[in-house]
Write a protein that holds these residues in place. Structure first.
Motif, PDB file in Angstrom:
ATOM      1  N   ILE A 296       0.852  -1.189   0.000  1.00 39.04           N
ATOM      2  CA  ILE A 296       0.000   0.000   0.000  1.00 39.04           C
ATOM      3  C   ILE A 296       0.890   1.242   0.000  1.00 39.04           C
ATOM      4  N   PRO A 297       0.683   2.166  -0.934  1.00 38.70           N
ATOM      5  CA  PRO A 297       1.518   3.366  -0.965  1.00 38.70           C
ATOM      6  C   PRO A 297       0.987   4.436  -0.005  1.00 38.70           C
ATOM      7  N   LYS A 298       1.914   5.044   0.699  1.00 43.17           N
ATOM      8  CA  LYS A 298       1.540   6.153   1.595  1.00 43.17           C
ATOM      9  C   LYS A 298       2.304   7.398   1.110  1.00 43.17           C
ATOM     10  N   ASN A 313       1.941   8.475 -14.079  1.00 38.81           N
ATOM     11  CA  ASN A 313       2.498   7.145 -14.353  1.00 38.81           C
ATOM     12  C   ASN A 313       1.762   5.999 -13.673  1.00 38.81           C
ATOM     13  N   CYS A 314       0.813   6.301 -12.844  1.00 32.50           N
ATOM     14  CA  CYS A 314       0.098   5.206 -12.177  1.00 32.50           C
ATOM     15  C   CYS A 314      -0.690   4.392 -13.209  1.00 32.50           C
ATOM     16  N   PRO A 315      -0.417   3.101 -13.338  1.00 32.15           N
ATOM     17  CA  PRO A 315      -1.102   2.313 -14.377  1.00 32.15           C
ATOM     18  C   PRO A 315      -2.588   2.123 -14.101  1.00 32.15           C
ATOM     19  N   GLN A 316      -3.010   2.421 -12.874  1.00 36.29           N
ATOM     20  CA  GLN A 316      -4.407   2.192 -12.503  1.00 36.29           C
ATOM     21  C   GLN A 316      -5.230   3.486 -12.418  1.00 36.29           C
ATOM     22  N   ASN A 317      -4.575   4.604 -12.751  1.00 37.67           N
ATOM     23  CA  ASN A 317      -5.233   5.904 -12.518  1.00 37.67           C
ATOM     24  C   ASN A 317      -5.767   5.979 -11.084  1.00 37.67           C
ATOM     25  N   ALA A 318      -4.963   5.447 -10.180  1.00 42.04           N
ATOM     26  CA  ALA A 318      -5.434   5.355  -8.790  1.00 42.04           C
ATOM     27  C   ALA A 318      -5.045   6.571  -7.968  1.00 42.04           C
ATOM     28  N   ILE A 319      -4.145   7.413  -8.522  1.00 37.37           N
ATOM     29  CA  ILE A 319      -3.696   8.546  -7.705  1.00 37.37           C
ATOM     30  C   ILE A 319      -4.653   9.716  -7.889  1.00 37.37           C
ATOM     31  N   GLU A 320      -5.172  10.135  -6.793  1.00 38.52           N
ATOM     32  CA  GLU A 320      -6.106  11.253  -6.834  1.00 38.52           C
ATOM     33  C   GLU A 320      -5.423  12.484  -6.241  1.00 38.52           C
ATOM     34  N   HIS A 327      -3.330  11.104  -2.902  1.00 39.27           N
ATOM     35  CA  HIS A 327      -3.533   9.839  -2.194  1.00 39.27           C
ATOM     36  C   HIS A 327      -3.931   8.780  -3.216  1.00 39.27           C
ATOM     37  N   SER A 328      -3.750   7.517  -2.838  1.00 38.96           N
ATOM     38  CA  SER A 328      -4.106   6.445  -3.769  1.00 38.96           C
ATOM     39  C   SER A 328      -5.487   5.912  -3.395  1.00 38.96           C
ATOM     40  N   ALA A 329      -6.319   5.769  -4.424  1.00 43.69           N
ATOM     41  CA  ALA A 329      -7.686   5.303  -4.182  1.00 43.69           C
ATOM     42  C   ALA A 329      -7.664   3.797  -3.923  1.00 43.69           C
ATOM     43  N   LYS A 332      -8.846   1.240  -6.530  1.00 40.38           N
ATOM     44  CA  LYS A 332      -8.140   1.106  -7.813  1.00 40.38           C
ATOM     45  C   LYS A 332      -6.694   0.638  -7.632  1.00 40.38           C
ATOM     46  N   CYS A 333      -6.043   1.068  -6.575  1.00 41.78           N
ATOM     47  CA  CYS A 333      -4.603   0.804  -6.403  1.00 41.78           C
ATOM     48  C   CYS A 333      -4.325  -0.690  -6.219  1.00 41.78           C
ATOM     49  N   ILE A 334      -3.325  -1.191  -6.988  1.00 40.45           N
ATOM     50  CA  ILE A 334      -2.937  -2.605  -6.839  1.00 40.45           C
ATOM     51  C   ILE A 334      -1.614  -2.737  -6.090  1.00 40.45           C
ATOM     52  N   GLY A 335      -1.099  -1.652  -5.619  1.00 39.59           N
ATOM     53  CA  GLY A 335       0.137  -1.707  -4.828  1.00 39.59           C
ATOM     54  C   GLY A 335       1.366  -2.061  -5.643  1.00 39.59           C
ATOM     55  N   CYS A 336       1.382  -1.624  -6.917  1.00 40.23           N
ATOM     56  CA  CYS A 336       2.509  -2.035  -7.782  1.00 40.23           C
ATOM     57  C   CYS A 336       3.814  -1.326  -7.426  1.00 40.23           C
ATOM     58  N   GLY A 337       3.745  -0.185  -6.781  1.00 41.73           N
ATOM     59  CA  GLY A 337       4.966   0.499  -6.347  1.00 41.73           C
ATOM     60  C   GLY A 337       5.552   1.441  -7.371  1.00 41.73           C
ATOM     61  N   ILE A 338       4.861   1.626  -8.498  1.00 41.70           N
ATOM     62  CA  ILE A 338       5.421   2.498  -9.529  1.00 41.70           C
ATOM     63  C   ILE A 338       5.519   3.940  -9.022  1.00 41.70           C
ATOM     64  N   CYS A 339       4.521   4.376  -8.255  1.00 46.26           N
ATOM     65  CA  CYS A 339       4.568   5.750  -7.740  1.00 46.26           C
ATOM     66  C   CYS A 339       5.844   5.965  -6.920  1.00 46.26           C
ATOM     67  N   GLU A 340       6.172   4.980  -6.115  1.00 47.77           N
ATOM     68  CA  GLU A 340       7.383   5.097  -5.295  1.00 47.77           C
ATOM     69  C   GLU A 340       8.638   5.130  -6.171  1.00 47.77           C
ATOM     70  N   GLU A 349       5.900   6.004  -0.047  1.00 49.15           N
ATOM     71  CA  GLU A 349       6.534   4.877   0.646  1.00 49.15           C
ATOM     72  C   GLU A 349       5.584   3.691   0.536  1.00 49.15           C
ATOM     73  N   ILE A 350       6.114   2.590   0.098  1.00 48.16           N
ATOM     74  CA  ILE A 350       5.282   1.401  -0.024  1.00 48.16           C
ATOM     75  C   ILE A 350       5.386   0.603   1.272  1.00 48.16           C
ATOM     76  N   ILE A 351       4.255   0.369   1.870  1.00 50.34           N
ATOM     77  CA  ILE A 351       4.244  -0.377   3.131  1.00 50.34           C
ATOM     78  C   ILE A 351       3.739  -1.782   2.835  1.00 50.34           C
TER      79      ILE A 351
HETATM   80  S1  SF4 Z   1       1.030   1.576  -6.041  1.00 58.27           S
HETATM   81 FE1  SF4 Z   1       0.734   1.467  -8.261  1.00 58.27          FE
HETATM   82  S2  SF4 Z   1      -1.494   1.448  -8.496  1.00 58.27           S
HETATM   83 FE2  SF4 Z   1      -1.100   2.179  -6.420  1.00 58.27          FE
HETATM   84  S3  SF4 Z   1      -1.056   4.366  -6.590  1.00 58.27           S
HETATM   85 FE3  SF4 Z   1       1.065   3.700  -6.789  1.00 58.27          FE
HETATM   86  S4  SF4 Z   1       1.359   3.487  -8.996  1.00 58.27           S
HETATM   87 FE4  SF4 Z   1      -0.859   3.597  -8.652  1.00 58.27          FE
END
Ligand code: SF4
Ligand code: SF4
Length: 358
Positions: A296-298, A313-320, A327-329, A332-340, A349-351
């Motif tokens: 989960i990204p914080k 760059n969020c592949p899920q358009n999860a960043i609002e 914040h990540s919705a 939608k967020c799959i926790g891929c870590g790309i934002c980090e 920070e990915i927790i």
């Molecule tokens: S972890 Fe991946 S899906 Fe979640 S907000 Fe970051 S880039 Fe988007």
């Protein structure tokens, strides 16, 4: 067709012709109807591979000095390639019918995946040579002849074809096949002269029968002639010095080891990287959103420069984004870590431990 020889010098005043330029020049000359080439190379790849004459019938001849990798790769029936000296890795990779003669040693993976034609080597070949050789019964049996010895891991997963390792001038080494050869071999035949050891348990060693001896006698005449060593014929035809290696026939297969026995007795504790990695071996489900996420990204606003790289760059358009707060919705967020990974200011920070979040 034009059988005048095309001579190509690939180094002029220290200017080296690139592989692409050389292959384009050869293609152009083939289309003009030329069939004979003499190439003074300086490491260009793929010379002689996948070439055919303008009329699609005439034979091609490539005489090469100093080739790069994959000389004769995917070369076709009707092509003859003569390499004056040694050659690096992948000689005759996926040979599809050509005769390839190397008047020296070969690097690793000579004859790798060879499916047709003949490869003659007047010296040694490197690691994993002859691996994955195969034979489609619609075509001639591929042959791979080596005057001296092979590196380790040779003939892995060989499925067909014939390899001949003559062990010439190798009396002082313990194995002319190196170590761990024939792992996963399921087809084909390897004829070997000289000492060898450490071969896989999926193969068996047999004495030669009359058919084997006749094959070797006639094959050795051609092989030794092509590598200019006909004088060795008498010395290599004492067939008491030869053996053949074939896959264990299904009726003779040893009882299969159970997986639990294998893990207990053969497997490295905690897997092949167990020395370096601590892993609880939990199998996680496919990535999911919401509470099912493993990561989960914080977001931490402190260093944010509002560049929107994470947002874009969020592949899920999860960043609002609202009032300069990201914040990540959850849905939608799959926790891929790309934002980090993409944030230049390390704001995300990915927790990993879900319990920590709740
Ligand atoms: S972890 Fe991946 S899906 Fe979640 S907000 Fe970051 S880039 Fe988007
Ligand atoms: S990539 Fe980092 S710095 Fe840029 S907007 Fe996102 S959180 Fe802020």
């Amino acid at each position: 067709m034009n059988n005048e020889t095309v001579k190509i010098q690939t180094l002029n005043n220290n200017n080296r012709m690139s592989t692409q330029e050389l292959l384009q020049l050869i293609t152009q000359k083939l289309e003009e109807g030329y069939t004979n080439f003499e190439i003074d190379g300086c490491g260009q790849h793929n010379i002689g591979g996948s070439s055919w004459s303008k009329d699609r019938k005439s034979e091609l001849l490539f005489k090469i000095k100093n080739p790069g990798q994959r000389a004769g790769a995917m070369a076709l029936k009707g092509t003859k390639i003569v390499i004056d000296g040694s050659a690096p890795a992948d000689v005759g990779w996926l040979n599809s019918g050509a005769t390839i003669i190397v008047k020296g040693d070969c690097g690793d993976t000579a004859a790798h995946c060879a499916a047709g034609g003949k490869i003659y080597v007047s010296g040694r070949v490197g690691t994993r040579s002859g691996a994955l050789m195969k034979h489609d019964p619609k075509f001639e049996v591929p042959e791979f002849w080596v005057l001296k010895n092979t590196g380790s891991f040779g003939f892995e997963f060989m499925g067909g074809g014939i390899a001949v390792v003559c062990g010439w001038d190798c009396e002082n080494i313990s194995s002319v096949l190196g170590s761990r050869s024939c792992v996963g071999m399921v087809g084909g035949t390897i004829y070997v002269r000289g000492n060898f050891n450490d071969i896989a348990s999926c193969v068996e060693v047999k004495p030669l029968d009359d058919n084997d001896i006749n094959f070797l006698k006639s094959g050795l005449v051609k092989f030794l002639n092509e590598i200019d060593k006909s004088e060795l014929f008498d010395k290599l035809t004492n067939f008491t010095e030869w053996k053949k290696i074939v896959p264990v026939s299904s009726g003779n297969k040893k009882e299969r080891m159970s997986v639990s026995e294998f893990r207990k007795n053969n497997w490295i504790e905690n897997g092949i990287f167990g020395d370096f990695i601590n892993d609880d071996f939990t199998v996680y489900p496919m990535p999911s959103t919401g509470a099912g996420r493993i990561h989960i990204p914080k977001w931490n606003k402190e260093n944010c420069i509002d560049c929107k790289i994470c947002f874009n760059n969020c592949p899920q358009n999860a960043i609002e984004y609202e009032n300069k707060i990201y914040h990540s919705a959850d849905d939608k967020c799959i926790g891929c870590g790309i934002c980090e990974a993409v944030c230049p200011k390390k704001c995300w920070e990915i927790i990993s431990d879900r319990k920590e979040i709740s």
